[in-house]
Design a protein around this motif. Structure first.
Motif, PDB file in Angstrom:
ATOM      1  N   ALA A  37     -11.370  -6.230  -6.501  1.00  0.00           N
ATOM      2  CA  ALA A  37     -11.002  -7.632  -5.495  1.00  0.00           C
ATOM      3  C   ALA A  37      -9.576  -7.882  -6.211  1.00  0.00           C
ATOM      4  O   ALA A  37      -8.987  -8.033  -5.091  1.00  0.00           O
ATOM      5  N   ILE A  38      -9.279  -7.687  -7.432  1.00  0.00           N
ATOM      6  CA  ILE A  38      -7.715  -7.710  -7.424  1.00  0.00           C
ATOM      7  C   ILE A  38      -7.207  -7.292  -7.571  1.00  0.00           C
ATOM      8  O   ILE A  38      -6.014  -7.576  -7.521  1.00  0.00           O
ATOM      9  N   VAL A  39      -7.492  -5.786  -7.777  1.00  0.00           N
ATOM     10  CA  VAL A  39      -6.614  -4.575  -6.992  1.00  0.00           C
ATOM     11  C   VAL A  39      -5.764  -5.216  -5.571  1.00  0.00           C
ATOM     12  O   VAL A  39      -5.307  -4.341  -4.832  1.00  0.00           O
ATOM     13  N   ALA A  40      -6.892  -4.989  -4.800  1.00  0.00           N
ATOM     14  CA  ALA A  40      -6.747  -5.606  -3.380  1.00  0.00           C
ATOM     15  C   ALA A  40      -5.798  -6.022  -2.424  1.00  0.00           C
ATOM     16  O   ALA A  40      -5.288  -6.275  -2.618  1.00  0.00           O
ATOM     17  N   ILE A  41      -6.193  -7.076  -3.337  1.00  0.00           N
ATOM     18  CA  ILE A  41      -5.414  -8.453  -3.885  1.00  0.00           C
ATOM     19  C   ILE A  41      -4.117  -8.285  -4.117  1.00  0.00           C
ATOM     20  O   ILE A  41      -2.604  -8.614  -3.487  1.00  0.00           O
ATOM     21  N   VAL A  42      -3.668  -7.199  -4.854  1.00  0.00           N
ATOM     22  CA  VAL A  42      -2.465  -6.551  -5.750  1.00  0.00           C
ATOM     23  C   VAL A  42      -2.217  -5.949  -4.720  1.00  0.00           C
ATOM     24  O   VAL A  42      -0.791  -5.625  -4.223  1.00  0.00           O
ATOM     25  N   LEU A  43      -2.959  -4.747  -4.072  1.00  0.00           N
ATOM     26  CA  LEU A  43      -1.953  -4.120  -2.615  1.00  0.00           C
ATOM     27  C   LEU A  43      -2.221  -5.153  -1.576  1.00  0.00           C
ATOM     28  O   LEU A  43      -0.597  -4.600  -0.984  1.00  0.00           O
ATOM     29  N   LEU A  44      -2.460  -5.933  -1.548  1.00  0.00           N
ATOM     30  CA  LEU A  44      -1.681  -6.708  -0.324  1.00  0.00           C
ATOM     31  C   LEU A  44      -0.509  -7.453  -0.527  1.00  0.00           C
ATOM     32  O   LEU A  44       0.161  -7.633   0.322  1.00  0.00           O
TER      33      LEU A  44
END
Length: 905
Positions: free
Chosen positions: A378-385
């Motif tokens: 979830a953290i890296v998905a937010i970073v990708l966004l």
């Protein structure tokens, strides 16, 4: 198959365009010459004949386009044109392209690295035949064995249980069993000199390999005949162990290995890729029937209350998991009703088996880290966004510089859909480049994450086909996300305004929204990182209850050294006496396991004079300790005395309990002199008398509450059947100074007492305490690293948006200054607009964090998920950093020369 021939013809036309164009030109020229000759034959002069032929034939370019559309694949060709044009445009802006690709590589690479870890742990299936037919009688990763009464969910089973389920397995085609833990073995090739080497072995049933549909890499695997009483001892080597230890020597087949002093013949090598059902890669497998020889213990198959096996089965065709579970739980109740020891009616009613799909095996890593990996994902998905929002802002700024070009293309007849497709193609090109570079980032990142998160070298988080497919999907999704809004906005350009370049002030609504999103997402990640950091600080700063600074632990293996329970008291006393002779040693003792070692040994118990209580309500953690244990550990004795040298073989069994056990089971009374026995009902022959109450210590976990504990005397073990399988495995030493100074001397001192006693590890307890925090430390480090990256990207977004706004408003700012506006007023104006963006993002981000941090509430310690200090600190930090990011372009705005600004285009 007309359509196939048509497709083949069109593909040929697309890839053989020059040859077909030459053939078409020759054919057109032939028709033209024929028409000219016909016209001359009608009496026309040559020039007039040629003109008439051209009129009759029509435009050659139009004919070529028409024929080409009929022969080729226009859509693919136009897409190829878009790709080539997009590549040229990106090449013309190397700075923009480099920044965008590097930013995307970080976001895509981080997601790919985390996915490779998820693919290697929670998503990995067993490399066996038809894995989705497998059913586990429990997928709990707990290892080891238990004895006495079981109630609640059953995770391990006895030999008797396994035999019953196998005989009455109407829902299954076949069952097999294997040891729930593994054994630490001492191995030596028969006849070889020197001390034996350590290895891990697992006991399995004879049908284990055939049940899983596995074949040997060399030799053969077990059959049921290898697991029968009277069968010759045999062993199967795991492939990695065979390669590592014996260099894949085929001559090992047929050789004899001395395993814990028993001769076993090597009959084969396991499959190359098989990790075992528990994904823990034992070094070798042994038949279940040799449990007494391997474990140097009683025969478990003769004790119906010795629970130590995992069971796995294959469902029959047409039987569902739920149906099988109903049958199995009915059989469990039947087993309990017919057993001689007879659990209570309530314990039988509470007992159940939870069948689980067996395709993914039993994984300690999956059970332990799945939740952490989901949070990390979830953290890296937010970073990708955030990365997508940042690149989208870059594209929006770039599109404003290309508005004149785009408007001219629209004026010349390009359709908006065609223009939208071209701009999206450029975005996808950026995504592809970022994804390709992201794979390199992921190769390094997956190794780093494996060491930080799992610390298990057996996990192979490789970049395989699954991971590459994921990377391609993420790249395409990212390209669409960050490219769609700028492309839509650019394709809706105002033709007259953009061609004439009247230059009114633009409203960056979308740009500002993207900046607000980046700030809000950064707030969520920063608050999460702050909570993990505060949790680490709370865990590390709590009172442990023992002296971690001056304790040294030396792990020993009396079983492997050939000592039986009758010999161990003399061995332990000799070791203690020799170690205490060393300079700087205050005291020494022995124990089954040291604090925070990960070992846990539990049992139900019965108190003399009290009616039996349900087994689940009277669970105690037990430890085996030597004389002066609490003095050595630095744990205060609150009542009574410590375990002493007088507590030897032949004396009444004694124990020391901790404060929690005294409070829970002896409330309001002095527990000294009270007696209890392990198991149920009370057994006076094995009853232990409480001689002391010790203060609570964080023995098993820095996070969980201190459980009830009892510490029995190691020198009394041989006469206590409840402890007959236990050996002290640690020599604990308390020193006056730094334990490192004496760490190298103790193994030598032990060797002087018992040359054959293996010393497996020397540990400083302070380092072990620090090591127990590694998961919390890695969570804090990783979340902080990604949060700082998100903060950096958000600040870049703030800076870029503010700088772009200032450049677009140069004339306005110049006019303001020319009309008398103070430069400080301009600074406040620009900063105020930036502050509105940042504040909006902070409010949205804090609100989102209040909702999302509940997900990690169970991973926190000593603080709440809505901890006010964390929220305020993060908000203040982000506000300061964001204001610093917008200050530079705002200050640049105050230095605008009015005369230059009025001429600014």
């Amino acid at each position: 198959m007309t359509w196939l021939r048509m497709l083949a013809m069109r593909l040929r036309a697309m890839f053989a365009k020059p040859e077909m164009d030459r053939a078409l030109d020759e054919e057109l020229q032939s028709h033209f010459d024929m028409l000219v000759e016909q016209n001359i034959g009608r009496g026309m002069p040559r020039e007039e004949a040629q003109r008439a032929a051209r009129l009759e034939l029509g435009g050659a370019d139009q004919i070529r386009e028409l024929v080409h559309d009929q022969r080729g694949l226009p859509l693919l060709e136009s897409l190829w044109q878009d790709v080539r044009y997009g590549a040229r445009m990106l090449r013309k802006s190397p700075g923009f392209t480099t920044v965008a690709v590097l930013t995307l590589a970080l976001g895509i690479g981080a997601n790919t690295a985390v996915f490779s870890l998820i693919d290697a742990v929670p998503l990995r299936t067993l490399s066996v035949a038809s894995p989705h037919e497998l059913v586990l009688f429990s997928d709990s990763p707990a290892g080891g064995s238990g004895s006495g009464t079981q109630t609640g969910r059953w995770n391990v089973f006895s030999n008797e249980n396994y035999s019953y389920f196998r005989a009455h397995g109407a829902s299954f085609t076949e069952l097999c069993a294997f040891e729930s833990g593994w054994n630490d073995l001492q191995i030596r090739v028969a006849g070889a000199a020197g001390r034996p080497d350590g290895a891990h072995g697992r006991l399995v049933t004879g049908n284990f390999f055939s049940f899983l549909g596995l074949s040997a890499s060399a030799g053969r695997l077990f059959t049921p005949d290898d697991d029968r009483l009277g069968a010759p001892p045999t062993v199967v080597l795991n492939y990695p162990y065979w390669v590592r230890k014996f260099h894949a020597d085929p001559s090992m087949l047929g050789k004899v290995l001395e395993i814990n002093g028993v001769a076993f013949t090597v009959i084969g090598v396991g499959p190359r890729t098989f990790l075992d059902v528990k994904f823990d890669r034992p070094d070798l497998w042994l038949p279940l029937v040799f449990q007494p020889q391997v474990m140097s213990d009683k025969i478990y198959s003769e004790d119906p209350q010795e629970y130590w096996l995992n069971i796995i089965a294959r469902l029959k065709r047409g039987v569902t998991l739920r149906q099988a579970q109903t049958v199995v739980n009915g059989q469990l109740k039947q087993i309990l009703l017919t057993q001689a020891h007879r659990e209570t009616a309530q314990e039988i009613a509470d007992s159940y088996i939870q069948l689980a799909p067996g395709a993914y095996g039993i994984s300690y890593l999956r059970a332990t880290y799945s939740e952490a990996l989901r949070v990390l994902a979830a953290i890296v998905a937010i970073v990708l966004l955030i990365v997508c929002a940042n690149v989208a802002n870059l594209l929006l700024s770039r599109s404003s510089a290309r508005q004149q070009e785009i408007s001219i293309r629209l004026v010349l007849g390009a359709s908006r859909s065609r223009l939208l497709r071209q701009l999206l193609t450029e975005s996808l090109l950026l995504a592809v480049l970022g994804g390709a570079l992201g794979i390199l980032v992921a190769r390094w990142g997956s190794q780093l994450l494996t060491s930080l998160v799992l610390r298990d070298p057996s996990v192979n988080a490789s970049i395989d086909g699954h991971v590459l497919l994921f990377t391609a999907g993420v790249s395409m999704l990212a390209g669409t996300l960050f490219g769609l809004v700028p492309a839509l906005r650019s394709s809706r350009a105002d033709l007259v305004t953009q061609v004439n370049r009247a230059g009114p002030r633009l409203r960056f609504g979308v740009t500002n929204a993207l900046v607000v999103f980046q700030i809000a997402a950064s707030v969520v990640l920063l608050i999460g990182a702050g909570l993990f950091l505060r949790t680490l600080r709370k865990l590390a700063g709590q009172e442990l209850g023992f002296d971690e600074d001056h304790l040294l632990v030396v792990r020993i293996d009396p079983q492997a050294g050939g000592y039986d329970p009758v010999q161990t008291p003399g061995l332990y006393q000799a070791l203690i006496d020799r170690v205490e002779e060393l300079q700087g040693v205050v005291s020494a003792t022995v124990a089954f396991s040291e604090p925070l070692s990960g070992s846990s040994w539990t049992s139900n118990f019965s108190i003399e004079g009290l009616p039996p209580r349900p087994a689940r309500e009277v669970i105690v953690h037990k430890e085996l300790v030597g004389p002066h244990y609490f003095q050595t550990e630095g744990i205060p004795i609150l009542l009574g005395r410590d375990i002493g040298p007088q507590d030897r073989l032949g004396t009444s069994l004694v124990t020391v309990i901790n404060k929690t056990m005294a409070r829970e089971f002896f409330p309001g009374v002095n527990p000294i002199g009270k007696r209890f026995s392990l198991g149920s009902p009370f057994n006076s022959k094995e009853a232990m008398t409480i001689v002391g109450v010790a203060a609570d210590a964080r023995y098993y976990s820095l996070r969980d509450p201190v459980p009830p504990m009892e510490f029995c005397a190691a020198f009394q073990v041989p006469q206590a059947n409840s402890h007959s399988s236990a050996y002290a495995r640690a020599v604990e030493v308390r020193v006056t100074g730094n334990p490192k100074a004496i760490a190298t001397e103790i193994p030598s001192a032990i060797a002087q007492v018992a040359a054959s006693l293996p010393v497996t590890r020397v540990t400083i307890l302070k380092e072990q305490v620090s090591d127990s925090l590694w998961q919390n430390r890695s969570a804090a480090q990783l979340s902080s690293a990604f949060a700082i990256l998100a903060l950096l990207l958000a600040c870049i977004g703030v800076y870029g948006t503010t700088a772009h706004s200032v450049s677009r408003r140069t004339r306005e700012i110049g006019i303001r200054i020319a009309l008398g506006a103070q430069r400080s007023t301009v600074l406040v104006l620009i900063t105020k607009e930036c502050l509105i963006l940042v504040t909006t993002g902070l409010v949205i981000g804090a609100s989102a964090a209040l909702a999302t941090t509940k997900i990690i509430a169970n991973q926190l310690f000593g603080i709440r998920a809505n901890d006010p200090m964390t929220f305020v600190s993060v908000s203040g930090l982000l506000l300061l950093v964001a204001l610093a990011a917008c200050y530079i372009p705002a200050r640049r705005a105050t230095r605008v020369d009015p005369m230059v600004a009025l001429r600014y285009e």
